[in-house]
Design an enzyme around this catalytic site. Sequence first.
Site, PDB file in Angstrom:
ATOM      1  CD  GLU A   1      -2.833  -1.285   2.576  1.00 28.07           C
ATOM      2  OE1 GLU A   1      -3.584  -0.229   2.569  1.00 28.07           O
ATOM      3  OE2 GLU A   1      -2.581  -2.017   3.403  1.00 28.07           O
TER       4      GLU A   1
ATOM      5  CB  SER B   1      -5.720  -0.799  -0.354  1.00 28.22           C
ATOM      6  OG  SER B   1      -5.240   0.206   0.602  1.00 28.22           O
TER       7      SER B   1
ATOM      8  CE1 TYR C   1      -7.019   4.266  -1.300  1.00 29.25           C
ATOM      9  CE2 TYR C   1      -6.902   2.284  -1.809  1.00 29.25           C
ATOM     10  CZ  TYR C   1      -6.811   3.047  -0.896  1.00 29.25           C
ATOM     11  OH  TYR C   1      -7.083   2.658   0.250  1.00 29.25           O
TER      12      TYR C   1
ATOM     13  NE  ARG D   1     -12.959   3.001   5.981  1.00 29.19           N
ATOM     14  CZ  ARG D   1     -11.959   2.629   5.286  1.00 29.19           C
ATOM     15  NH1 ARG D   1     -10.918   3.523   5.022  1.00 29.19           N
ATOM     16  NH2 ARG D   1     -11.536   1.620   4.780  1.00 29.19           N
TER      17      ARG D   1
ATOM     18  CG  ASP E   1     -14.472  -0.612   5.898  1.00 26.98           C
ATOM     19  OD1 ASP E   1     -14.661   0.455   6.010  1.00 26.98           O
ATOM     20  OD2 ASP E   1     -13.540  -0.998   5.623  1.00 26.98           O
TER      21      ASP E   1
ATOM     22  CD  GLU F   1     -11.036  -4.476   6.028  1.00 28.64           C
ATOM     23  OE1 GLU F   1      -9.879  -3.942   6.073  1.00 28.64           O
ATOM     24  OE2 GLU F   1     -11.189  -5.267   5.013  1.00 28.64           O
TER      25      GLU F   1
ATOM     26  CG  ASN G   1      -9.786   0.129   7.258  1.00 27.72           C
ATOM     27  OD1 ASN G   1      -9.092  -0.584   6.742  1.00 27.72           O
ATOM     28  ND2 ASN G   1     -11.153  -0.104   7.362  1.00 27.72           N
TER      29      ASN G   1
ATOM     30  N   GLY H   1      -6.975   5.626   4.771  1.00 30.09           N
ATOM     31  CA  GLY H   1      -6.266   6.621   3.776  1.00 30.09           C
ATOM     32  C   GLY H   1      -6.882   8.246   4.155  1.00 30.09           C
TER      33      GLY H   1
END
Length: 314
Positions: free
Chosen positions: A27, A158, A224, A263, A265, A278, A280, A284
């Site tokens: 990443e 990612s 992205y 974050r 998800d 998951e 994070n 990002g």
Amino acid sequence: MSGYQITAAEQQQFGRVAVIYGGSSAERVVSLKSGAEVLKGLLAAGVNAFGIDLCGDGADPVRQIHDADFDRAFLILHGRGGEDGTIQGLLEIMEKPYTGSGVMASALGMDKVKCKQIWEGAGMPTPKYAVLRGDINAAELAAELGFPMIVKPAHEGSSIGMSKVDDLAGLERAYAEAKEYDRAVLAESWVQGPEFTVAVLNGSALPVIRLETPHEFYDFDAKYQANDTQYRFDHGLTETQETELKRLSEQAFEMVGCDGWGRVDVMMDDVSGFQLLEVNTLPGMTDHSLVPMAAQQAGISFEELVVTILRGAA
């Protein structure tokens, strides 16, 4: 630019701030973009900040950090070697304050299997899964999880190395691809329904974002590069459902021991309701990223967001 500025007293309190980004994980390219945005935001707010591209040009990351002159670090590394507790541990030894989650929570957040096991043990909802190592019996796995399923490396972010699988041949291919990135691979039952992401800032959920993409799932390109991914705050949830989702995300974040910002998800189906995917711990911060988007919806500029995260450095 929002015009958000820190005070002279706070500038002195922060001291010299190292924005640590880059790294050597899969990443890296995302982290370079995130780091550039964070550094720009801190400088615009009046923070005395500079960047360290970790492992840039083949450098020794330990030596880079050891030799740098800084008072605290803003970590914006993604993936293994930066988001997994290793750099956090080094900074702990150096007694340098840093942003985000500590060593344990960073390691757990990076390990999708351990993270799911914690949630599962606490009775929190997460899709049925299996851990794949070595040779696998594809037919047995298919009977256990059913098709479609999602296959992904256990320690990557990612959506790198992730595949949706619809048949036995696809399962073999997906497992082979995921093994290129990780010795441990996670196979997970497919959740048919909308996907949501919830940014958490200092323990509180920011506005919920519903993700919609014409891709089969929210993959690396959708995250992205693509311009056809939709990020919707008109998420279609009732007020009760939205409250439930925010509370679930806050609890999931806390259960793993995360701190500062991150974050969560989540997906939702008609039968099982919300399902945790998951967490994070260093999401990002690019122009396509979700935490800045949620913060802006809450009336928090990018400059205020990065300064708020920096204030939590410990």
